[in-house]
Design an enzyme around this catalytic site. Sequence first.
Site, PDB file in Angstrom:
ATOM      1  N   TYR A  71       0.829  -1.199   0.000  1.00 11.31           N
ATOM      2  CA  TYR A  71       0.000   0.000   0.000  1.00 11.31           C
ATOM      3  C   TYR A  71       0.870   1.259   0.000  1.00 11.31           C
ATOM      4  O   TYR A  71       0.636   2.201  -0.738  1.00 11.31           O
ATOM      5  CB  TYR A  71      -0.922   0.006   1.229  1.00 11.31           C
ATOM      6  CG  TYR A  71      -1.980   1.080   1.182  1.00 11.31           C
ATOM      7  CD1 TYR A  71      -1.736   2.373   1.647  1.00 11.31           C
ATOM      8  CD2 TYR A  71      -3.233   0.805   0.638  1.00 11.31           C
ATOM      9  CE1 TYR A  71      -2.695   3.357   1.568  1.00 11.31           C
ATOM     10  CE2 TYR A  71      -4.210   1.780   0.566  1.00 11.31           C
ATOM     11  CZ  TYR A  71      -3.933   3.056   1.033  1.00 11.31           C
ATOM     12  OH  TYR A  71      -4.892   4.028   0.948  1.00 11.31           O
ATOM     13  N   PHE A 123      -8.133  22.320 -24.226  1.00  9.08           N
ATOM     14  CA  PHE A 123      -8.465  20.894 -24.310  1.00  9.08           C
ATOM     15  C   PHE A 123      -9.649  20.656 -23.375  1.00  9.08           C
ATOM     16  O   PHE A 123      -9.739  21.253 -22.298  1.00  9.08           O
ATOM     17  CB  PHE A 123      -7.287  19.955 -23.974  1.00  9.08           C
ATOM     18  CG  PHE A 123      -7.733  18.540 -24.137  1.00  9.08           C
ATOM     19  CD1 PHE A 123      -8.024  17.752 -23.043  1.00  9.08           C
ATOM     20  CD2 PHE A 123      -7.997  18.046 -25.408  1.00  9.08           C
ATOM     21  CE1 PHE A 123      -8.527  16.479 -23.222  1.00  9.08           C
ATOM     22  CE2 PHE A 123      -8.516  16.777 -25.588  1.00  9.08           C
ATOM     23  CZ  PHE A 123      -8.771  15.997 -24.497  1.00  9.08           C
ATOM     24  N   THR A 124     -10.535  19.755 -23.747  1.00  7.24           N
ATOM     25  CA  THR A 124     -11.827  19.612 -23.063  1.00  7.24           C
ATOM     26  C   THR A 124     -11.687  19.407 -21.555  1.00  7.24           C
ATOM     27  O   THR A 124     -12.191  20.209 -20.775  1.00  7.24           O
ATOM     28  CB  THR A 124     -12.608  18.424 -23.671  1.00  7.24           C
ATOM     29  OG1 THR A 124     -11.762  17.267 -23.611  1.00  7.24           O
ATOM     30  CG2 THR A 124     -12.979  18.704 -25.118  1.00  7.24           C
ATOM     31  N   ASP A 214       1.222  20.299 -20.379  1.00  5.47           N
ATOM     32  CA  ASP A 214       0.431  19.085 -20.561  1.00  5.47           C
ATOM     33  C   ASP A 214       1.296  18.180 -21.429  1.00  5.47           C
ATOM     34  O   ASP A 214       1.434  18.425 -22.633  1.00  5.47           O
ATOM     35  CB  ASP A 214      -0.896  19.404 -21.242  1.00  5.47           C
ATOM     36  CG  ASP A 214      -1.712  18.132 -21.462  1.00  5.47           C
ATOM     37  OD1 ASP A 214      -2.945  18.229 -21.485  1.00  5.47           O
ATOM     38  OD2 ASP A 214      -1.117  17.046 -21.610  1.00  5.47           O
ATOM     39  N   LYS A 257      -1.155   7.995 -23.287  1.00  7.27           N
ATOM     40  CA  LYS A 257      -0.737   8.366 -24.634  1.00  7.27           C
ATOM     41  C   LYS A 257       0.692   7.901 -24.864  1.00  7.27           C
ATOM     42  O   LYS A 257       0.913   6.705 -25.066  1.00  7.27           O
ATOM     43  CB  LYS A 257      -0.868   9.891 -24.841  1.00  7.27           C
ATOM     44  CG  LYS A 257      -2.293  10.347 -25.080  1.00  7.27           C
ATOM     45  CD  LYS A 257      -3.092  10.415 -23.806  1.00  7.27           C
ATOM     46  CE  LYS A 257      -4.404  11.146 -24.002  1.00  7.27           C
ATOM     47  NZ  LYS A 257      -5.288  10.990 -22.851  1.00  7.27           N
ATOM     48  N   ARG A 381     -14.334  16.400 -33.222  1.00  5.63           N
ATOM     49  CA  ARG A 381     -13.545  17.451 -32.573  1.00  5.63           C
ATOM     50  C   ARG A 381     -13.982  18.795 -33.179  1.00  5.63           C
ATOM     51  O   ARG A 381     -13.215  19.465 -33.863  1.00  5.63           O
ATOM     52  CB  ARG A 381     -12.050  17.236 -32.760  1.00  5.63           C
ATOM     53  CG  ARG A 381     -11.519  15.963 -32.133  1.00  5.63           C
ATOM     54  CD  ARG A 381     -11.331  16.000 -30.625  1.00  5.63           C
ATOM     55  NE  ARG A 381     -12.519  15.863 -29.831  1.00  5.63           N
ATOM     56  CZ  ARG A 381     -12.499  15.651 -28.503  1.00  5.63           C
ATOM     57  NH1 ARG A 381     -11.343  15.553 -27.883  1.00  5.63           N
ATOM     58  NH2 ARG A 381     -13.612  15.542 -27.803  1.00  5.63           N
ATOM     59  N   PHE A 449     -19.778  15.924 -25.188  1.00  7.03           N
ATOM     60  CA  PHE A 449     -19.301  15.088 -26.303  1.00  7.03           C
ATOM     61  C   PHE A 449     -19.491  13.606 -26.002  1.00  7.03           C
ATOM     62  O   PHE A 449     -19.904  12.814 -26.839  1.00  7.03           O
ATOM     63  CB  PHE A 449     -17.810  15.404 -26.532  1.00  7.03           C
ATOM     64  CG  PHE A 449     -17.049  14.332 -27.253  1.00  7.03           C
ATOM     65  CD1 PHE A 449     -16.315  13.379 -26.540  1.00  7.03           C
ATOM     66  CD2 PHE A 449     -17.094  14.237 -28.627  1.00  7.03           C
ATOM     67  CE1 PHE A 449     -15.627  12.383 -27.201  1.00  7.03           C
ATOM     68  CE2 PHE A 449     -16.403  13.244 -29.296  1.00  7.03           C
ATOM     69  CZ  PHE A 449     -15.662  12.313 -28.579  1.00  7.03           C
TER      70      PHE A 449
HETATM   71  C1  LIG Z   1      -3.853  16.718 -24.380  1.00 12.05           C
HETATM   72  C2  LIG Z   1      -4.629  15.937 -23.365  1.00 12.05           C
HETATM   73  N1  LIG Z   1      -4.554  16.278 -22.054  1.00 12.05           N
HETATM   74  C3  LIG Z   1      -5.260  15.602 -21.105  1.00 12.05           C
HETATM   75  C4  LIG Z   1      -6.087  14.547 -21.439  1.00 12.05           C
HETATM   76  C5  LIG Z   1      -6.845  13.843 -20.336  1.00 12.05           C
HETATM   77  O1  LIG Z   1      -6.158  12.661 -20.048  1.00 12.05           O
HETATM   78  P1  LIG Z   1      -6.957  11.366 -19.548  1.00 12.05           P
HETATM   79  O2  LIG Z   1      -7.758  11.777 -18.337  1.00 12.05           O
HETATM   80  O3  LIG Z   1      -7.839  10.942 -20.670  1.00 12.05           O
HETATM   81  O4  LIG Z   1      -5.879  10.374 -19.224  1.00 12.05           O
HETATM   82  C6  LIG Z   1      -6.205  14.153 -22.785  1.00 12.05           C
HETATM   83  C7  LIG Z   1      -7.117  13.058 -23.158  1.00 12.05           C
HETATM   84  N2  LIG Z   1      -7.321  12.835 -24.399  1.00 12.05           N
HETATM   85  C8  LIG Z   1      -8.243  11.881 -24.959  1.00 12.05           C
HETATM   86  C9  LIG Z   1      -9.656  12.062 -24.400  1.00 12.05           C
HETATM   87  C10 LIG Z   1     -10.670  11.451 -25.288  1.00 12.05           C
HETATM   88  C11 LIG Z   1     -11.347  12.254 -26.186  1.00 12.05           C
HETATM   89  C12 LIG Z   1     -12.293  11.696 -27.030  1.00 12.05           C
HETATM   90  C13 LIG Z   1     -12.540  10.328 -26.989  1.00 12.05           C
HETATM   91  C14 LIG Z   1     -11.834   9.522 -26.094  1.00 12.05           C
HETATM   92  C15 LIG Z   1     -10.875  10.076 -25.250  1.00 12.05           C
HETATM   93  C16 LIG Z   1      -8.211  12.106 -26.463  1.00 12.05           C
HETATM   94  O5  LIG Z   1      -8.047  13.249 -26.893  1.00 12.05           O
HETATM   95  O6  LIG Z   1      -8.338  11.125 -27.189  1.00 12.05           O
HETATM   96  C17 LIG Z   1      -5.456  14.858 -23.759  1.00 12.05           C
HETATM   97  O7  LIG Z   1      -5.514  14.523 -25.068  1.00 12.05           O
END
Ligand SMILES: Cc1ncc(COP(=O)(O)O)c(/C=N/[C@@H](Cc2ccccc2)C(=O)O)c1O
Length: 457
Positions: A71, A123-124, A214, A257, A381, A449
Amino acid sequence: VRHPAEPWRIKSVEPLRLTSPEERAAALATAGYNVGLLPAELVYIDLYTDSGTSAMSDRQWAAVMLGDESYAGSRSYYRFEAAVRDHYGYEEVIPTHQGRAAESILSRCLIRPGHHIPGNMYFTTTREHQELNGGTFHDVIVDEAHDPAADLPFKGNVDLTKLQQLIDKVGAEQIPYVSLAATVNMAGGQPISLANLAEVRELTRRHGIPVILDAARAVENAWFIKQREPGWSGRTVAEILRKICELTDGATMSAKKDSFVNIGGWLAVRDPRLAEQARNLVVVYEGLHTYGGMAGRDLEAVAQGIEESVQEDSIRTRVEQVAYLADRIAGAGVPIVRPVGGHAVCLNATGFLPYVPREQFPAQTLTCALYLDAGIRSTERGAVSAGRDPVTGENRYPPLELVRLTIPRRAYTQGHMDVVADSVIRLYERREELCSGVEFTHEPSTLRFFQSRFRPL
Ligand SMILES: Cc1ncc(COP(=O)(O)O)c(/C=N/[C@@H](Cc2ccccc2)C(=O)O)c1O
């Protein structure tokens, strides 16, 4: 452009099934014309995301077996910490279960109501957490990033005048940090140059404003610097990655990623006080600060994935596979975002479907057509992803209305790329038939989305 010969051979495979057109039509209707709501079983080639969908290596799977599930203070944590320190250069390493958890914790630590956060395009999830903590995001990216046809080497760059104007307008004390993405996902995976990063660093230092990176696809960004930025072609990707990070005060990371893992992330900073504040929140939301929502086996897989991600042949063939797909598609006259990014080929949906008005969501419409045509899942997107202005409640219609063909790492072969290219080209040749879009039948209030449902018009 030739498809690259990968620096690996396949040792394990997962069967894929191509559904019938009738099955796909029924599945899409059931999914409310949102391909993100489809069961993966009914998707043939899944280009929804490169996040968590990559193939792990035999050494990552071997590392999983060595996971220390203690842990507190597990061996795996120290291996994970060392890998982040070695390759990203930050001293204080805090595990989280994925990127948005790191974004949430960072935002909770640094943002207060009334704050303003400048960044190179939104970014979303990043913007969502900034807004949830009372901040306002301001896009300070170069104008050309919003032009899909502008073929410039570093469209992820910050417009320093825009950044300075925001500082002059709101005051440096109202800006908790500058939020920089490498690469810029919503612009089509566009890199930021080291020269621009250094200029941002210099400008923010004068005002005492931290810079937070990021780093989700920073290895891809490093590859583009090696290829495109004068003076760096002789340096390794690993050296360039370190250089990128040196110019920042911390980073949030979705290891799903660049680092090839199916789950994992981290927050890393230089300031020990900020680190302790973040660790206290990790304990509340993720789990003890030495596992942060990951099992020991996940920590091991991330550590091994980081080492593999900076290998030159690995990142070269990853980016070249994307370029191969782009070349085939663009070669048929299909409008795509230029230059091609590191993780995706982005179709310009307004150029592809000129007869579908923005209010009928052309990008959403095109994702549906691609699935019906060949069982390909792609990513909207555009306006659906952009959501509504939190103040006016009106739909935001960003200049970029894109369909992202997002390529998982080490998962698909040239044959799959050709199926995708053929389908996109086939649809483009029939684009005159696609002249009506979709409308919402269900619209969530947050990150609509993922859960929205539509009907065709
Ligand atoms: C530049 C950047 N910064 C942070 C994060 C969050 O990270 P996390 O919380 O997902 O690990 C992401 C996640 N990106 C996925 C999210 C996604 C979008 C559409 C469909 C499926 C998934 C994507 O763009 O594909 C990112 O691209």
